[in-house]
Design an enzyme around this catalytic site. Structure first.
Site, mmCIF file in Angstrom:
data_model
loop_
_atom_site.group_PDB
_atom_site.id
_atom_site.type_symbol
_atom_site.label_atom_id
_atom_site.label_comp_id
_atom_site.label_asym_id
_atom_site.label_seq_id
_atom_site.Cartn_x
_atom_site.Cartn_y
_atom_site.Cartn_z
ATOM 1 N N ARG A 26 -5.101 1.721 -11.430
ATOM 2 C CA ARG A 26 -3.955 2.394 -10.819
ATOM 3 C C ARG A 26 -2.671 1.742 -11.326
ATOM 4 O O ARG A 26 -2.693 0.615 -11.825
ATOM 5 C CB ARG A 26 -4.026 2.284 -9.304
ATOM 6 C CG ARG A 26 -5.150 3.081 -8.667
ATOM 7 C CD ARG A 26 -5.331 2.702 -7.212
ATOM 8 N NE ARG A 26 -4.114 2.928 -6.441
ATOM 9 C CZ ARG A 26 -3.888 2.366 -5.250
ATOM 10 N NH1 ARG A 26 -4.765 1.534 -4.727
ATOM 11 N NH2 ARG A 26 -2.768 2.632 -4.596
ATOM 12 N N ASP A 99 -11.482 0.512 -1.685
ATOM 13 C CA ASP A 99 -11.046 1.848 -2.083
ATOM 14 C C ASP A 99 -12.193 2.724 -2.573
ATOM 15 O O ASP A 99 -12.036 3.947 -2.708
ATOM 16 C CB ASP A 99 -9.989 1.765 -3.193
ATOM 17 C CG ASP A 99 -8.657 1.232 -2.689
ATOM 18 O OD1 ASP A 99 -8.402 1.356 -1.477
ATOM 19 O OD2 ASP A 99 -7.893 0.682 -3.500
ATOM 20 N N THR A 145 0.248 0.838 10.323
ATOM 21 C CA THR A 145 -0.976 0.630 9.555
ATOM 22 C C THR A 145 -1.418 1.961 8.970
ATOM 23 O O THR A 145 -1.184 3.013 9.564
ATOM 24 C CB THR A 145 -2.116 0.037 10.410
ATOM 25 O OG1 THR A 145 -3.318 -0.032 9.634
ATOM 26 C CG2 THR A 145 -2.383 0.874 11.649
ATOM 27 N N THR A 172 6.357 -0.666 -1.140
ATOM 28 C CA THR A 172 6.970 0.393 -0.343
ATOM 29 C C THR A 172 6.876 0.092 1.146
ATOM 30 O O THR A 172 7.850 0.257 1.900
ATOM 31 C CB THR A 172 6.296 1.743 -0.641
ATOM 32 O OG1 THR A 172 6.422 2.030 -2.035
ATOM 33 C CG2 THR A 172 6.919 2.861 0.166
#
Length: 313
Positions: A26, A99, A145, A172
């Site tokens: 990513r 993930d 969260t 972010t």
């Protein structure tokens, strides 16, 4: 295949042909840091190896205004990388294990797992709340969260707090925390903060539960002691009021490396060259048995209600 092989080799000035290994990842800063660490370890083992890092965005990176659990898509942070691997555009991909979906596509395997970093969740406080903890924050403080599992566990432990969704990569989310007044604190993985060099932002280490996925309120903890594998599983309601938790165990002998075909096939998505298949089979059966036990105690009702409530939001 011949074309891809030509793409992934090059000829040096001395006439030596060197294989180029293309590593998919990513684009986020944390993903690149993790991929670079894998590249460094590969270079230590194979100094002559040439590595090329191919970065790309995933569905989870592109959709930032919707909770992960509501996007309605599996493999949110892995699908594009899986597609590139299937098209032979990359030779391997590097993921955070949390993930990955619970089952891998046919033909895919987890070829290696690096030594685990700190597995705990961390509380990162708004600067105005420095020195406080989840216990001492004012009642109705909002905690951010992106994980249903984290929210459900924390609601049970801290019913006086409010938990809301927050999306984005680490940079972010920290910016949203620091520059606005929306959140009193956010919950992040301690491992990511450490790898980014932001350990100083950890105000409190919380939760002994392990990642069970961001989209379901499920937690799992595994421990091996004296050739006994202990597996604890828990299922939570979204508001944290209901919790089913149980532990089961099975005997595994990791030292008895009898040639029983270890490593000859991918087992539950993992290729393990140093573990007996009998031990892997026992571990998989333990997980299935524990899941069935929790389901028999009413876990399905909790999960169904959680799914309905999440869909209705």
């Amino acid at each position: 295949d011949e074309i891809s092989n030509l793409v992934s080799v090059f000829q040096e000035g001395n006439g030596t042909v060197t294989r180029i290994i293309r590593m998919g990842t990513r684009k986020s800063q944390l993903a690149r840091i993790q991929t670079d660490s894998v590249a460094e370890k590969l270079k230590e083992l194979y100094p002559d190896l040439q590595l090329e890092i191919v970065a790309m965005s995933t569905i989870g990176d592109k959709i930032l205004d919707t909770a992960l659990s509501k996007i309605g898509e599996k493999s949110l942070f892995t699908k594009e990388l899986e597609n590139a691997l299937e098209r032979n555009e990359v030779d391997l991909v590097v993921h955070s294990l949390k993930d990955l979906p619970t089952s891998l596509p046919p033909g895919f395997t987890i070829g290696a797992v690096l030594q685990r970093e700190n597995p705990h969740d961390a509380v990162v406080l708004h600067p105005k709340n420095a020195g406080l903890s989840l216990d001492s924050l004012p009642e109705k403080s909002v905690i951010g969260t992106s994980s249903l599992r984290r929210a459900a566990q924390l609601k049970k432990r801290f019913p006086q707090l409010v938990f809301e969704n927050i999306r984005g990569n680490l940079n972010t989310r920290l910016k949203k925390l620091d520059e606005k007044e929306d959140f009193a604190a956010i919950i992040l993985a301690a491992a990511g903060l450490k790898r980014m060099g932001w350990e100083s932002r950890i105000g409190q280490v919380q939760l002994h539960g392990r990642e069970g996925g961001c989209s379901v309120p499920v937690a799992v903890h595994t421990e091996v002691k004296n050739s006994v594998l202990y597996l604890t599983g828990a299922v939570y309601s979204l508001d944290g009021t209901d919790c089913l938790k149980d532990t089961m165990q099975t005997n595994i002998d990791l030292h008895d490396l009898v040639h029983d075909g270890a490593g000859e096939r991918a087992h539950v998505g993992v290729t393990a060259h140093s573990l007996p298949l009998l031990a892997l089979d026992a571990a998989e059966k333990l997980g299935t048995d524990l899941a069935n036990l929790l389901l028999s105690k009413g876990a399905q009702d909790i999960l169904t209600t959680a799914r309905q409530l999440n869909d209705a939001r």
